[in-house]
Design an enzyme around this catalytic site. Structure first.
Site, PDB file in Angstrom:
ATOM      1  N   SER A 180     -79.461  69.736 -74.659  1.00  0.00           N
ATOM      2  CA  SER A 180     -78.029  70.019 -74.703  1.00  0.00           C
ATOM      3  C   SER A 180     -77.701  71.345 -74.014  1.00  0.00           C
ATOM      4  O   SER A 180     -77.817  71.449 -72.799  1.00  0.00           O
ATOM      5  CB  SER A 180     -77.546  69.999 -76.154  1.00  0.00           C
ATOM      6  OG  SER A 180     -76.166  69.739 -76.209  1.00  0.00           O
ATOM      7  N   LYS A 233     -52.342  71.844 -88.992  1.00  0.00           N
ATOM      8  CA  LYS A 233     -53.003  73.142 -89.161  1.00  0.00           C
ATOM      9  C   LYS A 233     -54.241  73.030 -90.037  1.00  0.00           C
ATOM     10  O   LYS A 233     -55.240  73.719 -89.806  1.00  0.00           O
ATOM     11  CB  LYS A 233     -52.009  74.147 -89.769  1.00  0.00           C
ATOM     12  CG  LYS A 233     -52.585  75.543 -89.976  1.00  0.00           C
ATOM     13  CD  LYS A 233     -53.025  76.156 -88.658  1.00  0.00           C
ATOM     14  CE  LYS A 233     -53.565  77.554 -88.864  1.00  0.00           C
ATOM     15  NZ  LYS A 233     -54.098  78.130 -87.608  1.00  0.00           N
TER      16      LYS A 233
END
Length: 372
Positions: A180, A233
């Site tokens: 990765s 949020k």
């Protein structure tokens, strides 16, 4: 001549308590304390008086805390001093006065902290040293990492591109695992040499795991209230399920990071973007598979990478300088031990909740889930 004073300890009374008195002159036979004196000493010892020799128990209890505070302060100052010594030693890499090849070790999880042996600022500083030292003729990365956060990974990549802008060669030598984010920073290298037992690739992006315990809370009648301004949020909170819109928001973040990753691989390896995307499904490749798919150039060791750079770029006479981060300071060891003790003291339920809370933060990362 004034006689030297000394303290006298009495014989134990009926309760087995001894009393300390002061004021007898050396050479005299001590007089046994009167009952009135003994009663006064008992009262002082019990905390009834402010001027007795026993003093205030509360005041006495403060002494160990003061001593402990002084010890901790001394340890912290010593740790800072040790850190300064390491920094002074590291800065010498920029002052090497002979032509040389540098080997930079990047090991552990790439991130802002150094909990598993990785130090981000140290890595960036060493690349900067190589950039600024004209006597440096080549840089080899020795990597052993499962990847890490998007931000720090890309910072290293951009700093390495700065190094390549000097026209000097950059190699990647892969150890046990370079997946990765580890492959991300290797992609632009002039040559990638992977150990035959290396696992690499894992080209993809993860946003972690979002836990939903709302059903559990409802079952036991537990209600939660989250006050926010903005309907998304609090998305990712484990107390409420993700909406379809929130899933799409997370996916857009991951997709953008994935586009950046695959584009870097395509440019670095000189491959078609469609070919890269076909390979970039997040899987891990063996060294042999990576070679067959064009993700690495050669199977070999760090010594092979050094030999190849020397012969390819006419650097046969260049010595090799290794740059490897090691934090053996007392300060670091103390806090590592404290962290281990703290983690071992919590119960299974607390550890699980802590893990879920960390996972619930949903960090976007170039991180392989498969660990070697």
């Amino acid at each position: 001549m004034e006689e030297k004073k000394k303290g006298i300890i009495s014989e134990p009374d009926e309760n087995g308590i001894r009393y300390y008195t002061f004021g007898q002159s050396e050479g005299r036979s001590p007089l046994p304390p009167s009952q009135e004196e003994l009663d006064g000493k008992k009262e002082a010892f019990a905390g009834g008086g402010s001027g007795g020799q026993g003093g205030s128990p509360r005041r006495n209890r403060k002494k160990p805390l003061i001593i402990l505070g002084c010890i901790l302060l001394a340890v912290i100052l010593l740790g800072v001093a040790c850190g300064s010594l390491f920094e002074d030693e590291d800065s010498s890499y920029a002052d090497i006065r002979e032509d040389h090849i540098s080997v930079l070790y990047i090991e552990g999880t790439i991130g802002e902290d150094s909990s598993d042996g990785y130090n981000h600022e140290w890595v960036l500083d060493r690349i900067e040293d190589a950039i600024n030292n004209s006597n440096n003729k080549g840089l080899i990365l020795f990597l052993n990492t499962p990847g890490g956060s998007v931000y720090e990974t890309d910072e290293i990549y951009l700093k390495l591109r700065e190094y390549q802008d000097t026209g000097r060669p950059l190699y990647s030598a892969m150890g046990s695992m370079v997946a990765s984010g580890g492959y991300y920073i290797s992609a632009s290298a002039d040559k990638i040499i992977a150990n035959r037992n290396c696992w690499t690739g894992s080209i993809g992006v993860t946003a972690g795991t979002v836990f939903d315990i709302s059903g559990f809370l409802e079952k036991y009648g537990i209600k939660t209230v989250t006050i926010t301004a903005g309907e998304n949020k609090a998305m990712g909170s484990m107390t409420q399920p993700l909406t379809q819109e929130q899933r799409e928001i997370y996916q857009s973040l991951v997709d953008e990071a994935y586009d950046q990753f695959t584009q870097i691989v395509a440019e670095g390896r000189g491959m078609n973007i469609k070919t890269v995307r076909k390979l970039a499904d997040g899987r891990v490749y063996t060294a042999k598979q990576a070679l067959e798919n064009g993700l690495v150039d050669q199977i070999g060791t760090l010594d092979d990478a050094i030999s190849d750079m020397r012969s390819t770029y006419s650097l046969a006479d260049c010595p090799v300088y290794e740059m490897k981060y090691e934090d053996n300071s007392l300060f670091s060891s103390l806090f590592r031990l404290m962290a281990e003790k703290d983690s071992g003291s919590q119960g299974n339920a607390a550890a699980l909740l802590e893990y879920m809370n960390e996972q619930g933060q949903v960090p976007i990362s170039y991180m392989s889930e498969i660990q070697k």
